[in-house]
Design a protein around this motif. Structure first.
Motif, PDB file in Angstrom:
ATOM      1  N   ALA A  17       0.530  -0.981  -0.348  1.00  0.00           N
ATOM      2  CA  ALA A  17      -0.061   0.291   0.011  1.00  0.00           C
ATOM      3  C   ALA A  17       0.980   1.070  -0.252  1.00  0.00           C
ATOM      4  N   PHE A  18       2.045   0.900   0.581  1.00  0.00           N
ATOM      5  CA  PHE A  18       2.884   2.591   1.023  1.00  0.00           C
ATOM      6  C   PHE A  18       3.394   2.553  -0.431  1.00  0.00           C
ATOM      7  N   THR A  19       3.696   1.296  -1.171  1.00  0.00           N
ATOM      8  CA  THR A  19       5.076   1.591  -2.512  1.00  0.00           C
ATOM      9  C   THR A  19       4.124   2.185  -3.458  1.00  0.00           C
ATOM     10  N   GLU A  20       2.629   1.805  -2.984  1.00  0.00           N
ATOM     11  CA  GLU A  20       1.447   2.403  -4.128  1.00  0.00           C
ATOM     12  C   GLU A  20       1.681   3.964  -3.437  1.00  0.00           C
ATOM     13  N   LEU A  21       1.350   4.141  -2.456  1.00  0.00           N
ATOM     14  CA  LEU A  21       1.470   5.806  -1.794  1.00  0.00           C
ATOM     15  C   LEU A  21       2.697   6.431  -2.947  1.00  0.00           C
ATOM     16  N   LYS A  22       3.497   5.454  -2.620  1.00  0.00           N
ATOM     17  CA  LYS A  22       5.364   6.849  -2.807  1.00  0.00           C
ATOM     18  C   LYS A  22       5.061   6.812  -4.646  1.00  0.00           C
ATOM     19  N   MET A  57      10.258   3.784   4.096  1.00  0.00           N
ATOM     20  CA  MET A  57      10.594   2.335   3.769  1.00  0.00           C
ATOM     21  C   MET A  57      10.462   2.367   2.852  1.00  0.00           C
ATOM     22  N   ALA A  58       9.206   3.055   2.067  1.00  0.00           N
ATOM     23  CA  ALA A  58       9.315   2.117   0.559  1.00  0.00           C
ATOM     24  C   ALA A  58       9.944   3.493  -0.176  1.00  0.00           C
TER      25      ALA A  58
END
Length: 211
Positions: A17-22, A57-58
């Motif tokens: 999810a946070f990779t997508e946010l990034k 972290m992403a």
């Protein structure tokens, strides 16, 4: 006591999810040349700090050199995640009681460093609004690709708005069903008044049942 590696491994559970946010934030970052990002929430307990760490972290996972800056003097917690003390950190640097090299610390996560908040000062807003804070942000931009800043609750402390204005962009974290629309709109207007650049809103703690 759990080891640092064990604590960090708890965070990447929402890594996708946070990779997508990034990726979504990258469009704004590249378009506007943003390098520093303040992570804000209106109230405590909305997932701001966890979101801050996961996003950092992403970026580190993507090969960026990242630093997490804990600017939450009211309830500092970044040092806990990394198994560190809070004796030396941002407040000590701004008070000219610790050099840059003493406050920027390595984490066990490749590419990720962090700066603890340090002991809570009596003049928190003044410290964050100081010329020393401006100089630190400039120095960090020389050494890091991405600076992610954790802040105290924006509806309770002006510190968050000060840091929002000092960063290139702002990510607003809101817990689903917790923030009233009027309060969210007021916070957005206050950020605009502070000349802060809102680049995204993360709606946190949404379940399949809520959709």
């Amino acid at each position: 006591m759990p080891k640092l590696k064990d604590r960090l491994e708890l965070l990447p559970k929402v890594d996708e999810a946070f990779t997508e946010l990034k990726v979504n934030l990258d469009f704004s970052i590249k378009k506007n040349g943003m390098q520093s990002l303040a992570v804000l929430s209106g109230n405590a307990g909305e997932g701001r700090t966890t979101s801050c760490l996961n996003l950092a972290m992403a970026y580190a996972k993507a090969g960026k050199k990242v630093v997490v800056l804990d600017a939450d003097f009211r309830n500092p917690s970044t040092h806990v995640t990394f198994g560190d003390s809070n004796h030396v950190g941002l407040s000590k640097y701004l008070a000219k009681q610790a050099p840059y090299g003493d406050i920027v610390k390595n984490s066990a996560y490749p590419g990720l460093m962090y700066i603890p908040a340090g002991p809570s000062p009596l003049n928190a807003p003044e410290q964050l609004a100081s010329a020393e804070m401006d100089l630190l942000m400039q120095d960090l931009k020389q050494h890091f690709d991405v600076i992610v800043v954790d802040t105290p609750p924006a509806q309770k402390f002006i510190d968050a708005k000060i840091m929002a204005a000092k960063c290139d962009g702002v990510l607003l974290v809101m817990e689903y069903g917790k923030v009233r629309p009027a309060a969210a709109q007021r916070l957005k207007e206050e950020l605009t008044h502070a000349a802060a650049q809102l680049v995204g809103i993360l709606l946190n703690k949404v379940t399949v049942k809520n959709i």
